[in-house]
Write a protein that holds these residues in place. Sequence first.
Motif, PDB file in Angstrom:
ATOM      1  N   ARG A 139      -7.203   4.381   6.445  1.00  0.00           N
ATOM      2  CA  ARG A 139      -7.813   3.040   6.491  1.00  0.00           C
ATOM      3  C   ARG A 139      -7.346   2.251   7.718  1.00  0.00           C
ATOM      4  O   ARG A 139      -8.153   1.753   8.503  1.00  0.00           O
ATOM      5  CB  ARG A 139      -7.464   2.269   5.212  1.00  0.00           C
ATOM      6  CG  ARG A 139      -8.140   2.792   3.971  1.00  0.00           C
ATOM      7  CD  ARG A 139      -7.556   2.148   2.742  1.00  0.00           C
ATOM      8  NE  ARG A 139      -6.194   2.583   2.510  1.00  0.00           N
ATOM      9  CZ  ARG A 139      -5.818   3.374   1.506  1.00  0.00           C
ATOM     10  NH1 ARG A 139      -6.691   3.793   0.620  1.00  0.00           N
ATOM     11  NH2 ARG A 139      -4.549   3.739   1.352  1.00  0.00           N
ATOM     12  N   ILE A 140      -6.015   2.149   7.890  1.00  0.00           N
ATOM     13  CA  ILE A 140      -5.497   1.313   8.987  1.00  0.00           C
ATOM     14  C   ILE A 140      -5.751   1.984  10.338  1.00  0.00           C
ATOM     15  O   ILE A 140      -6.181   1.328  11.297  1.00  0.00           O
ATOM     16  CB  ILE A 140      -4.001   0.975   8.778  1.00  0.00           C
ATOM     17  CG1 ILE A 140      -3.849   0.173   7.475  1.00  0.00           C
ATOM     18  CG2 ILE A 140      -3.439   0.193   9.960  1.00  0.00           C
ATOM     19  CD1 ILE A 140      -2.419  -0.039   7.003  1.00  0.00           C
ATOM     20  N   HIS A 152       8.673  -6.693   9.969  1.00  0.00           N
ATOM     21  CA  HIS A 152       7.838  -6.090   8.910  1.00  0.00           C
ATOM     22  C   HIS A 152       6.779  -7.095   8.405  1.00  0.00           C
ATOM     23  O   HIS A 152       6.802  -7.506   7.240  1.00  0.00           O
ATOM     24  CB  HIS A 152       8.705  -5.593   7.739  1.00  0.00           C
ATOM     25  CG  HIS A 152       7.997  -4.542   6.915  1.00  0.00           C
ATOM     26  ND1 HIS A 152       8.653  -3.534   6.270  1.00  0.00           N
ATOM     27  CD2 HIS A 152       6.672  -4.371   6.622  1.00  0.00           C
ATOM     28  CE1 HIS A 152       7.774  -2.774   5.618  1.00  0.00           C
ATOM     29  NE2 HIS A 152       6.567  -3.268   5.809  1.00  0.00           N
ATOM     30  N   ASP A 199       7.314  -2.682  13.925  1.00  0.00           N
ATOM     31  CA  ASP A 199       7.262  -3.657  12.840  1.00  0.00           C
ATOM     32  C   ASP A 199       8.113  -3.183  11.666  1.00  0.00           C
ATOM     33  O   ASP A 199       8.372  -3.930  10.729  1.00  0.00           O
ATOM     34  CB  ASP A 199       5.800  -3.816  12.390  1.00  0.00           C
ATOM     35  CG  ASP A 199       5.630  -4.846  11.276  1.00  0.00           C
ATOM     36  OD1 ASP A 199       6.228  -5.942  11.399  1.00  0.00           O
ATOM     37  OD2 ASP A 199       4.915  -4.569  10.293  1.00  0.00           O
ATOM     38  N   VAL A 236       0.842  -1.199   0.000  1.00  0.00           N
ATOM     39  CA  VAL A 236       0.000   0.000   0.000  1.00  0.00           C
ATOM     40  C   VAL A 236       0.880   1.253   0.000  1.00  0.00           C
ATOM     41  O   VAL A 236       0.516   2.277  -0.559  1.00  0.00           O
ATOM     42  CB  VAL A 236      -1.011   0.009   1.186  1.00  0.00           C
ATOM     43  CG1 VAL A 236      -0.306   0.047   2.527  1.00  0.00           C
ATOM     44  CG2 VAL A 236      -1.965   1.193   1.097  1.00  0.00           C
ATOM     45  N   SER A 242      -4.541  13.772  12.292  1.00  0.00           N
ATOM     46  CA  SER A 242      -4.322  13.372  10.911  1.00  0.00           C
ATOM     47  C   SER A 242      -4.259  14.610  10.052  1.00  0.00           C
ATOM     48  O   SER A 242      -4.745  15.669  10.456  1.00  0.00           O
ATOM     49  CB  SER A 242      -5.471  12.463  10.457  1.00  0.00           C
ATOM     50  OG  SER A 242      -5.053  11.650   9.382  1.00  0.00           O
ATOM     51  N   ARG A 243      -3.663  14.499   8.861  1.00  0.00           N
ATOM     52  CA  ARG A 243      -3.535  15.673   7.978  1.00  0.00           C
ATOM     53  C   ARG A 243      -4.908  16.279   7.669  1.00  0.00           C
ATOM     54  O   ARG A 243      -5.104  17.471   7.711  1.00  0.00           O
ATOM     55  CB  ARG A 243      -2.825  15.241   6.689  1.00  0.00           C
ATOM     56  CG  ARG A 243      -2.477  16.373   5.775  1.00  0.00           C
ATOM     57  CD  ARG A 243      -1.568  15.908   4.672  1.00  0.00           C
ATOM     58  NE  ARG A 243      -2.104  14.771   3.929  1.00  0.00           N
ATOM     59  CZ  ARG A 243      -1.438  14.118   2.994  1.00  0.00           C
ATOM     60  NH1 ARG A 243      -0.202  14.467   2.706  1.00  0.00           N
ATOM     61  NH2 ARG A 243      -1.986  13.105   2.351  1.00  0.00           N
ATOM     62  N   THR A 244      -5.850  15.378   7.371  1.00  0.00           N
ATOM     63  CA  THR A 244      -7.202  15.852   7.074  1.00  0.00           C
ATOM     64  C   THR A 244      -8.132  15.328   8.158  1.00  0.00           C
ATOM     65  O   THR A 244      -8.153  14.118   8.421  1.00  0.00           O
ATOM     66  CB  THR A 244      -7.664  15.288   5.706  1.00  0.00           C
ATOM     67  OG1 THR A 244      -6.601  15.461   4.763  1.00  0.00           O
ATOM     68  CG2 THR A 244      -8.917  15.968   5.208  1.00  0.00           C
ATOM     69  N   THR A 297       3.718   0.580  12.902  1.00  0.00           N
ATOM     70  CA  THR A 297       3.544  -0.452  11.863  1.00  0.00           C
ATOM     71  C   THR A 297       3.402   0.234  10.504  1.00  0.00           C
ATOM     72  O   THR A 297       2.860  -0.348   9.574  1.00  0.00           O
ATOM     73  CB  THR A 297       2.308  -1.348  12.134  1.00  0.00           C
ATOM     74  OG1 THR A 297       1.131  -0.521  12.131  1.00  0.00           O
ATOM     75  CG2 THR A 297       2.412  -2.096  13.434  1.00  0.00           C
ATOM     76  N   ASN A 343       6.356  10.518   4.236  1.00  0.00           N
ATOM     77  CA  ASN A 343       6.460  11.601   3.248  1.00  0.00           C
ATOM     78  C   ASN A 343       7.323  12.709   3.862  1.00  0.00           C
ATOM     79  O   ASN A 343       7.833  12.544   4.974  1.00  0.00           O
ATOM     80  CB  ASN A 343       5.061  12.095   2.813  1.00  0.00           C
ATOM     81  CG  ASN A 343       4.187  12.531   3.995  1.00  0.00           C
ATOM     82  OD1 ASN A 343       4.677  13.050   4.994  1.00  0.00           O
ATOM     83  ND2 ASN A 343       2.879  12.324   3.864  1.00  0.00           N
TER      84      ASN A 343
END
Length: 319
Positions: free
Chosen positions: A155-156, A284, A261, A74, A175-177, A235, A211
């Motif tokens: 999502r996670i 991982h 992880d 992902v 979160s960013r958004t 993770t 990022n």
Amino acid sequence: MRVFITRRLHDFAIKELSKRYRVTIHHGEIPIPKKTLIEKIKDTDGLICFPYDKIDNDVLANAKKLRVISTYSVGYDHIDLQQAKKKNIKIGYTPEVLTNATADLTIGLIIDLMRRITEGDRLIRSGDWRQIFGAFDYVGQDMNGKTLGVFGMGRIGQAVAMRANAFGMNVSYYSRTRLAKSQEKKLKIKHVSFLNLLKNSDIITIHAPQNKQTEHLFNMKNFKKMKKSALIINTARGKIINQKDLISALKLKIISGAALDVFEKEPLCTSPLTKMQNVVLAPHIGSSSAQTRAEMARITMQNLVLGLQGKKMIYSVHL
Ligand code: NAP
């Protein structure tokens, strides 16, 4: 058309690709050496790669025919998106299918760290189990009532929040958004500032991508803002934490523990982290359940086929 795969993948996927394309699989050193990848990419139309294959400017400069990159992950921080866009190369990836597996592992790591499961396992295996059922022996922490701070509520992050609710945890997030209020209500999560997340969380769990903004964001400056009793779980991607700073923060008891992880450099071989009792390490394996990995192979294969056919991929990175 020629398809190049940087390491072995599920047979059903290879079989399907071989019906349509001339498929070459790299069987040597993992990750594939850059020199070999540059050589192979020259006459490749479609590439299947993995998160540790650096598809950077040097590689893409030699990709004369490349039309599609399909990554078995992902995360796509290993691909130079700007270069790919310039060359009109489409990128496929595998979101959603690995959300549950990664969220399960995250909760597993939280329980492990809080209840000292791996630490106890190491104790027994080394023959050092002495005290039996004493009031203060090997005590850990309850999950119920603790504040879980989720960094990156995608999502996670959301799948982790749902699971954490079931354990009676209070979930805050940054979160960013920001999510819609209705979604926050449904997920029983509270939006907070990044500073508030650092200051008030008992456990911080990272679910943002790597990022420019997130790289080394969790560093000494920010560890110092966290509770002394705080635990950190990662993770997502290793480089979001400054690993050297994390080691110092754990040694100096600035924070209390970590479960990881992912690492700045994988595989992790020698590191002070391997000697620390308040650290749980996983190789991982976020998405690594048999069902999830097979599903990832199917999507990776289908993304490549659809992309090479000029059709809409199941999941493509917006460039
Ligand atoms: P996702 O749905 O895209 O969620 C990522 C979330 O992080 C989004 O809400 C995003 O906000 C937020 N975000 C991005 N940049 C941020 C920043 N600078 N500050 C705060 N929040 C930021 O991705 P996902 O499917 O949950 O996966 C998350 C990451 O987990 C992946 O990128 C991957 O690296 C990692 N992963 C690891 C494993 C493993 O094996 N350990 C397995 C699966 C995934 P926006 O809504 O604004 O984009």
